[in-house]
Design an enzyme around this catalytic site. Structure first.
Site, PDB file in Angstrom:
ATOM      1  N   SER A  50      39.506  36.740  39.538  1.00  0.00           N
ATOM      2  CA  SER A  50      39.157  35.639  40.447  1.00  0.00           C
ATOM      3  C   SER A  50      39.052  36.197  41.863  1.00  0.00           C
ATOM      4  O   SER A  50      39.755  37.154  42.214  1.00  0.00           O
ATOM      5  CB  SER A  50      40.251  34.566  40.416  1.00  0.00           C
ATOM      6  OG  SER A  50      40.023  33.611  41.434  1.00  0.00           O
ATOM      7  N   TYR A 105      48.993  32.192  41.091  1.00  0.00           N
ATOM      8  CA  TYR A 105      47.739  32.431  40.351  1.00  0.00           C
ATOM      9  C   TYR A 105      46.975  33.612  40.959  1.00  0.00           C
ATOM     10  O   TYR A 105      46.510  34.497  40.239  1.00  0.00           O
ATOM     11  CB  TYR A 105      46.897  31.151  40.391  1.00  0.00           C
ATOM     12  CG  TYR A 105      45.486  31.292  39.868  1.00  0.00           C
ATOM     13  CD1 TYR A 105      45.220  31.269  38.505  1.00  0.00           C
ATOM     14  CD2 TYR A 105      44.413  31.429  40.749  1.00  0.00           C
ATOM     15  CE1 TYR A 105      43.919  31.381  38.032  1.00  0.00           C
ATOM     16  CE2 TYR A 105      43.116  31.537  40.292  1.00  0.00           C
ATOM     17  CZ  TYR A 105      42.871  31.514  38.927  1.00  0.00           C
ATOM     18  OH  TYR A 105      41.572  31.629  38.468  1.00  0.00           O
TER      19      TYR A 105
HETATM   20  P1  NDP Z   1      39.108  26.185  31.700  1.00  0.00           P
HETATM   21  O1  NDP Z   1      40.373  25.504  32.047  1.00  0.00           O
HETATM   22  O2  NDP Z   1      37.836  25.415  31.633  1.00  0.00           O
HETATM   23  O3  NDP Z   1      39.279  26.985  30.325  1.00  0.00           O
HETATM   24  C1  NDP Z   1      40.403  27.794  30.113  1.00  0.00           C
HETATM   25  C2  NDP Z   1      40.371  28.305  28.701  1.00  0.00           C
HETATM   26  O4  NDP Z   1      41.527  29.141  28.504  1.00  0.00           O
HETATM   27  C3  NDP Z   1      40.441  27.212  27.658  1.00  0.00           C
HETATM   28  O5  NDP Z   1      39.508  27.487  26.647  1.00  0.00           O
HETATM   29  C4  NDP Z   1      41.869  27.278  27.130  1.00  0.00           C
HETATM   30  O6  NDP Z   1      41.986  26.927  25.759  1.00  0.00           O
HETATM   31  C5  NDP Z   1      42.169  28.749  27.298  1.00  0.00           C
HETATM   32  N1  NDP Z   1      43.609  29.035  27.394  1.00  0.00           N
HETATM   33  C6  NDP Z   1      44.488  28.623  28.346  1.00  0.00           C
HETATM   34  N2  NDP Z   1      45.712  29.096  28.086  1.00  0.00           N
HETATM   35  C7  NDP Z   1      45.604  29.829  26.954  1.00  0.00           C
HETATM   36  C8  NDP Z   1      46.530  30.576  26.182  1.00  0.00           C
HETATM   37  N3  NDP Z   1      47.831  30.687  26.527  1.00  0.00           N
HETATM   38  N4  NDP Z   1      46.087  31.195  25.063  1.00  0.00           N
HETATM   39  C9  NDP Z   1      44.785  31.096  24.713  1.00  0.00           C
HETATM   40  N5  NDP Z   1      43.867  30.429  25.403  1.00  0.00           N
HETATM   41  C10 NDP Z   1      44.269  29.792  26.509  1.00  0.00           C
HETATM   42  O7  NDP Z   1      38.979  27.366  32.775  1.00  0.00           O
HETATM   43  P2  NDP Z   1      37.735  28.201  33.346  1.00  0.00           P
HETATM   44  O8  NDP Z   1      36.654  28.297  32.371  1.00  0.00           O
HETATM   45  O9  NDP Z   1      37.462  27.697  34.701  1.00  0.00           O
HETATM   46  O10 NDP Z   1      38.446  29.613  33.532  1.00  0.00           O
HETATM   47  C11 NDP Z   1      38.217  30.730  32.703  1.00  0.00           C
HETATM   48  C12 NDP Z   1      38.741  31.944  33.432  1.00  0.00           C
HETATM   49  O11 NDP Z   1      38.044  32.086  34.663  1.00  0.00           O
HETATM   50  C13 NDP Z   1      40.237  31.868  33.773  1.00  0.00           C
HETATM   51  O12 NDP Z   1      40.834  33.122  33.600  1.00  0.00           O
HETATM   52  C14 NDP Z   1      40.211  31.481  35.248  1.00  0.00           C
HETATM   53  O13 NDP Z   1      41.370  31.901  35.917  1.00  0.00           O
HETATM   54  C15 NDP Z   1      38.976  32.217  35.718  1.00  0.00           C
HETATM   55  N6  NDP Z   1      38.408  31.696  36.963  1.00  0.00           N
HETATM   56  C16 NDP Z   1      37.895  30.425  37.036  1.00  0.00           C
HETATM   57  C17 NDP Z   1      37.380  29.977  38.234  1.00  0.00           C
HETATM   58  C18 NDP Z   1      36.799  28.609  38.411  1.00  0.00           C
HETATM   59  O14 NDP Z   1      36.515  28.205  39.549  1.00  0.00           O
HETATM   60  N7  NDP Z   1      36.582  27.850  37.336  1.00  0.00           N
HETATM   61  C19 NDP Z   1      37.380  30.813  39.444  1.00  0.00           C
HETATM   62  C20 NDP Z   1      37.939  32.119  39.238  1.00  0.00           C
HETATM   63  C21 NDP Z   1      38.427  32.529  38.043  1.00  0.00           C
HETATM   64  P3  NDP Z   1      41.821  25.386  25.246  1.00  0.00           P
HETATM   65  O15 NDP Z   1      40.351  25.121  25.329  1.00  0.00           O
HETATM   66  O16 NDP Z   1      42.329  25.393  23.855  1.00  0.00           O
HETATM   67  O17 NDP Z   1      42.618  24.546  26.190  1.00  0.00           O
END
Ligand code: NDP
Length: 248
Positions: free
Chosen positions: A143, A157
């Site tokens: 990020s 985070y």
């Molecule tokens: P979402 O919240 O939309 O999706 C997160 C995903 O991670 C979900 O599919 C969730 O599963 C899964 N997840 C969470 N915890 C676990 C776990 N313990 N084990 C397995 N799977 C897990 O987030 P984003 O798509 O926005 O984020 C994806 C990545 O991008 C993250 O690492 C985030 O930090 C990073 N990011 C996002 C930004 C943004 O602005 N959106 C900016 C910078 C970085 P489930 O569907 O089952 O809940």
């Protein structure tokens, strides 16, 4: 040759965009999810409708037993892994550091840092020429928070993503001569549901005026960078980062 990719947290948001793009590029796609089975099943159905092959497996990346089961099931049902996108990540409600407790900080680090380490470990054991593997690629979804620090929102985070960047740098050097490339993508403000977990679903709209490009990003714009880093076009790129943040 069939190429297999694992995308953790591939049922929603950026992970789902990576899964759909990878399938369009010809990968056989394995996605993991922790709780939202319906979303993961939908991604698999969308890929299959487009003629691709996909599998969804429930696994908590912060749990070592779950991660080992995830990889073992993937080996059995799909075959040897070629690419990993460490995408699963969480954040918690916005607060200053002075209010954070150890339970919150440790839960966050367990998913964002330990989970990524465990999945990278399992991937290296399968990909590395040192273990008789054919090589492969790993992309860690970090990020811009790793650099900006997220003051007043979630410094825990931001710190987890800085740790992930150190994993990218260190591991890339460790396995560079074993046909594995390891890179990172640092998204900025992307339109997904993660901001609701921080207590502010409209966060991207609030902050988009601080983005030089004056808008939030789309999950596909992050997926494009991740899949490029895994492609042969990035064959001499390792230990590198692509910021997908509209200049922020
Ligand atoms: P979402 O919240 O939309 O999706 C997160 C995903 O991670 C979900 O599919 C969730 O599963 C899964 N997840 C969470 N915890 C676990 C776990 N313990 N084990 C397995 N799977 C897990 O987030 P984003 O798509 O926005 O984020 C994806 C990545 O991008 C993250 O690492 C985030 O930090 C990073 N990011 C996002 C930004 C943004 O602005 N959106 C900016 C910078 C970085 P489930 O569907 O089952 O809940």
């Amino acid at each position: 040759m069939e190429k297999i990719i694992l995308i953790t947290g591939g049922g929603r948001g950026i992970g789902a965009a990576c899964a759909l793009l990878a399938a369009r590029q010809g990968y056989t796609v394995c996605i993991s999810y922790i709780a939202d089975e319906a979303a993961a099943t939908q991604v698999v159905a969308d890929i299959e409708r487009g003629g691709g092959k996909a599998l969804a497996i429930q696994a908590d990346v912060s749990d070592e037993v779950d991660v080992e089961r995830l990889f073992a099931q993937m080996d059995k049902q799909l075959g040897r892994l070629h690419a990993l996108i460490n995408n699963a990540g969480i954040l918690f409600p916005q607060m200053r550091v002075e209010r954070m407790d150890a339970v919150r900080i440790n839960r966050l680090l367990a998913t964002n840092v330990t989970g990524s380490f465990l999945c990278a470990r399992e991937a290296v054991r399968r990909m590395s020429t040192r273990h008789g593997g054919p090589g492969g690629g790993i992309v860690n979804i970090s990020s811009r928070a790793a650099v900006l620090g997220s003051p007043g929102e979630y410094v825990d985070y931001a710190a987890s993503k800085a740790a992930l960047d150190a994993l990218t740098i260190g591991l890339s050097k460790e396995v560079a001569n074993e046909k594995i490339r390891v890179n990172g993508v640092r998204p900025g403000l992307i339109h997904t549901a993660i901001h609701a977990s921080g207590g502010e679903p409209g966060r991207v709209s609030r902050l988009q005026s601080s983005v030089p490009m004056a808008r939030g990003g789309e999950p596909l714009e992050v997926a494009n960078a991740a899949l490029w880093l895994l492609s042969d076009e990035a064959s001499y790129t390792t230990g590198s980062f692509i910021d997908v943040s509209g200049g922020r």
